[in-house]
Write an enzyme that holds these catalytic residues in place. Structure first.
Site, PDB file in Angstrom:
ATOM      1  N   HIS A 117      19.135  60.201  57.865  1.00 52.19           N
ATOM      2  CA  HIS A 117      19.457  61.161  56.822  1.00 52.19           C
ATOM      3  C   HIS A 117      20.104  60.322  55.643  1.00 52.19           C
ATOM      4  O   HIS A 117      20.777  59.312  55.743  1.00 52.19           O
ATOM      5  CB  HIS A 117      20.442  62.299  57.292  1.00 52.19           C
ATOM      6  N   HIS A 265      20.994  56.831  56.879  1.00 54.68           N
ATOM      7  CA  HIS A 265      21.929  56.148  58.109  1.00 54.68           C
ATOM      8  C   HIS A 265      21.816  57.302  59.216  1.00 54.68           C
ATOM      9  O   HIS A 265      21.296  58.293  59.247  1.00 54.68           O
ATOM     10  CB  HIS A 265      23.368  55.876  57.626  1.00 54.68           C
TER      11      HIS A 265
END
Length: 290
Positions: A117, A265
């Site tokens: 995300h 990440h």
């Protein structure tokens, strides 16, 4: 690998190494990430240090600083060099409104960030980036690594035909998706906004892919089946292309600063039932632009 993908990788991996006078910058991978040493973030930074840090940030997108001893004020002061601080949503009463505690213990049933995300993309103006300072890592000595994926490269590795198809398209980012079926508190105003699928980085002008599994509900202008098929393909491309990524292994007193505008990440939850604790400060950004 197709020629257009090889060309994209060659443009990144053959760039001349930057020269720094006040810091040492060691890349983690050819595409993404670098460890920065020779600097104490608890001290007042000079203009040339800040100039070099910003240049390294735009080049590598995620910077890792180890063995830092920071107070909350040190943490916020460093973040403030890059922009106005972003307030914490639903901050507990009496807590610092700009410091989010990131904690996982044996009582945890879920952890923040366990899945690819970018932060808060349902907001009208998602954050510029975040600084996560971990002071406790799992007692077993490893676990809790964070993976970062370069969305500039994710776009560049797409075929020319797919780039043409996506350019000019928009997608809806819905803040309710990130709650995973849990009803948000009544005082939380759930954001929902439409952003371009391909945006330009506001400082470098480079194109990047701007969809993610946590917030992007659908691509506009397509049927639901078409949208799901294209979106699933793009999300699988991000998750299953190791060339896009770097992996940061945390040690106690490590601060990691990442560019939320061009990275995704994934905080790996592979350390249950051990404890991981840190604090995060985010920096205000702007509206994504095509």
């Amino acid at each position: 690998m197709e020629q257009y993908a090889l060309d994209a990788m060659e443009r990144i991996t053959t760039r001349p190494p930057a020269v720094y006078e006040t810091i040492t910058v060691d890349p983690l991978t050819p595409a993404t990430g670098a460890e920065v040493s020779g600097i104490d973030l608890s001290e007042k930074l000079t203009d040339i240090q800040l100039t070099e840090l910003k240049r390294a940030f735009h080049t590598h997108h995620v910077l890792v600083f180890r063995d830092q001893t920071l107070t909350g004020e040190d943490h916020k002061r460093f973040a403030g060099h890059f922009g106005e601080l972003h307030p914490v949503a639903l901050a507990p009463e009496g807590s610092d409104p700009h410091i989010l505690e990131i904690s996982a213990t044996k009582e945890s049933r879920a952890v923040a960030g366990d899945g690819w995300h970018a932060d808060g993309t349902a907001d009208p103006e998602p954050s510029l980036g975040s600084m996560l300072y971990l002071t406790r890592t799992p007692d077993i000595g490893s676990g809790g690594d964070t993976h970062f994926a370069n969305m500039h490269l994710a776009y560049e590795l797409l075929s020319p035909a797919m780039k043409t198809f996506l350019d000019g398209m928009t997608a809806v980012h819905d803040g309710l998706l990130a709650w995973g079926g849990v009803t948000p508190p009544p005082e939380y105003d759930v954001p929902k906004n439409e952003h371009p699928v391909v945006v330009r980085h506001p400082e470098t002008g480079r194109r990047l892919l701007y969809v993610n599994g946590a917030y992007t509900s659908h691509l506009t202008g397509l049927t639901p089946h078409e949208s799901r098929a294209v979106l699933d393909m793009l999300l699988a491309h991000i998750a299953r292309t190791p060339l896009l990524t770097c992996r940061v292994r945390f040690t106690p007193n490590t601060l990691v600063f990442w560019d939320n505008r061009c990275l995704q990440h994934h905080a790996t939850w592979d350390y249950y039932p051990h404890t991981r604790y840190g604090q995060r400060v985010a920096i205000k950004g702007g509206r994504p632009r095509a």
